[in-house]
Design a protein around this motif. Structure first.
Motif, PDB file in Angstrom:
ATOM      1  N   VAL A 180       0.824  -1.198   0.000  1.00 50.02           N
ATOM      2  CA  VAL A 180       0.000   0.000   0.000  1.00 50.02           C
ATOM      3  C   VAL A 180       0.865   1.257   0.000  1.00 50.02           C
ATOM      4  N   GLY A 181       1.941   1.263   0.780  1.00 45.49           N
ATOM      5  CA  GLY A 181       2.803   2.451   0.836  1.00 45.49           C
ATOM      6  C   GLY A 181       3.411   2.773  -0.513  1.00 45.49           C
ATOM      7  N   VAL A 182       3.894   1.750  -1.211  1.00 45.65           N
ATOM      8  CA  VAL A 182       4.482   1.974  -2.538  1.00 45.65           C
ATOM      9  C   VAL A 182       3.427   2.481  -3.508  1.00 45.65           C
ATOM     10  N   LEU A 183       2.229   1.884  -3.453  1.00 50.21           N
ATOM     11  CA  LEU A 183       1.150   2.283  -4.358  1.00 50.21           C
ATOM     12  C   LEU A 183       0.763   3.742  -4.133  1.00 50.21           C
ATOM     13  N   ARG A 189      -4.291   1.505  -9.204  1.00 44.06           N
ATOM     14  CA  ARG A 189      -3.591   2.782  -9.410  1.00 44.06           C
ATOM     15  C   ARG A 189      -4.472   3.750 -10.199  1.00 44.06           C
ATOM     16  N   SER A 190      -5.240   3.226 -11.151  1.00 39.33           N
ATOM     17  CA  SER A 190      -6.149   4.100 -11.909  1.00 39.33           C
ATOM     18  C   SER A 190      -7.269   4.633 -11.014  1.00 39.33           C
ATOM     19  N   LEU A 194      -7.393  11.197  -6.699  1.00 42.48           N
ATOM     20  CA  LEU A 194      -6.458  12.311  -6.474  1.00 42.48           C
ATOM     21  C   LEU A 194      -6.731  13.451  -7.446  1.00 42.48           C
ATOM     22  N   SER A 195      -7.018  13.118  -8.697  1.00 39.36           N
ATOM     23  CA  SER A 195      -7.313  14.156  -9.687  1.00 39.36           C
ATOM     24  C   SER A 195      -8.530  14.967  -9.275  1.00 39.36           C
ATOM     25  N   LEU A 253     -15.782   8.075 -11.177  1.00 39.62           N
ATOM     26  CA  LEU A 253     -16.171   7.387  -9.950  1.00 39.62           C
ATOM     27  C   LEU A 253     -16.998   6.138 -10.235  1.00 39.62           C
ATOM     28  N   ALA A 254     -17.762   6.159 -11.312  1.00 40.65           N
ATOM     29  CA  ALA A 254     -18.519   4.952 -11.679  1.00 40.65           C
ATOM     30  C   ALA A 254     -17.570   3.815 -12.035  1.00 40.65           C
ATOM     31  N   ILE A 255     -16.525   4.135 -12.783  1.00 36.57           N
ATOM     32  CA  ILE A 255     -15.536   3.111 -13.146  1.00 36.57           C
ATOM     33  C   ILE A 255     -14.757   2.672 -11.913  1.00 36.57           C
ATOM     34  N   ALA A 256     -14.419   3.634 -11.043  1.00 28.16           N
ATOM     35  CA  ALA A 256     -13.720   3.278  -9.803  1.00 28.16           C
ATOM     36  C   ALA A 256     -14.540   2.271  -9.001  1.00 28.16           C
ATOM     37  N   LYS A 257     -15.837   2.485  -8.922  1.00 32.28           N
ATOM     38  CA  LYS A 257     -16.686   1.548  -8.190  1.00 32.28           C
ATOM     39  C   LYS A 257     -16.703   0.183  -8.857  1.00 32.28           C
TER      40      LYS A 257
END
Length: 332
Positions: free
Chosen positions: A190-193, A231-232, A238-239, A298-302
């Protein structure tokens, strides 16, 4: 459906038994017509009881046949595109169960059709803007109105990049909808990511005067995830956070483990999300006023987080900021 098939088979068997018994009763009644009065009365009573049973059974099966006929007619209307059709839930219990299932199916089809039409309309709108930019700039250069230099070619490249992003997003959503989103899972630190994701957005944050921080405990366990996909997800969060945080604000990322999961939280001190949008942020093509995106992030993130067997939720308050929490399983 199998219950209805059993019911129909039982019905035909019952009718065969009734007819057989009826023939026997009629023959017996005729044979006993000249017997002693008590026996004669019993024979006539049995025959009358049989007639009553046949009449009641005939009415029941006639109602069932009518109900099944309504189902067949309604199925034909659905086949022709009328998803609003409903059938009456009456008749034998098996037929009522079938009618309820049919109405539920019809309602789902109607909802799916409405969503499909809305999706196509939104998609058409999102494609129209970059295509108009590409066509306008290309025609201007081709007609000699604009020179073919970098300032006039740059809008074409930007619009093309927007189309590529939109097409990639649609591909991800399509795979997620049919359960075919392929994940190349592995233990991910997680830290590296988090640190690599923050480094990728450092210049954007510096340009907007936003401070980026990370709070990841050294003993945070690794997650079982596809590093590219997750990561995406972080990139999208973040964006959004940086874009909606004014100069002087901050965006922080933290992680904590609980049970068999790790929660990654992205917090910002930005403008917050209006209440009318907040409950729908994970729906497709939903975005706040002034947002430059297509409303798919956010839809894709979900979709991606759900495919990992995790969850994502959001809390926000106007003027105070937003927090998004992504929960993922720990790597074994």
């Amino acid at each position: 459906m199998w219950r209805l098939a059993w019911f129909m088979a039982a019905a035909f068997l019952f009718m065969a038994v009734v007819l057989t018994v009826g023939i026997v009763l009629v023959g017996t009644a005729v044979g006993l017509i000249h017997a002693h009065p008590p026996i004669r009365i019993l024979a006539v009573a049995s025959l009358l009881l049989f007639i009553v049973l046949v009449i009641r059974a005939g009415r029941r099966f006639r109602r069932m046949a009518v109900n099944v006929g309504e189902l067949v007619d309604a199925a034909g209307r659905i086949e022709s595109g009328d998803y609003g059709v409903r059938v009456a839930e009456r008749g034998p219990s098996e037929v009522r169960t079938l009618a309820r299932a049919f109405n539920a199916m019809s309602a789902r089809l109607a909802t799916t059709d409405r969503n499909r039409r809305a999706f196509v309309a939104d998609l058409t709108h999102e494609f129209r803007t970059p295509l108009a930019i590409i066509r306008g700039q290309a025609e201007g250069i081709g007609d000699g109105v604009y020179p073919g230099d970098q300032p006039h070619v740059a809008p074409i490249l930007d619009a093309t990049a927007s189309l590529e992003t939109l097409v990639e997003a649609l591909g991800t959503m399509t795979l997620a909808d049919v359960g075919s989103l392929r994940l190349h899972r592995e233990p991910v630190e997680v830290g590296v990511l988090v640190n690599s994701s923050l480094a990728a957005f450092q210049s954007l944050a510096d340009g907007g005067g936003v401070r980026l921080t990370a709070e990841i405990a050294p003993d945070t366990p690794a997650i079982d995830a596809d590093p590219v996909r997750i990561r995406s997800v972080l990139a999208n969060l973040l964006s959004n956070a940086i874009r909606h945080t004014p100069a002087g604000g901050s965006v922080s990322v933290s992680a904590r483990s609980s049970g068999g999961t790790v929660s990654i939280e992205v917090r910002d001190t930005g403008e917050g999300i209006p209440e009318e949008v907040r409950s729908r942020v994970f729906e497709r093509f939903v975005k706040g006023a002034g947002s430059p995106g297509a409303g798919l992030g956010l839809a894709i993130a979900k979709d991606i987080v759900t495919a990992h067997g995790g969850s994502i939720d959001l809390t926000s308050e106007l003027g105070k900021g937003t927090e998004v929490r992504v929960t993922l399983p720990i790597a074994s």
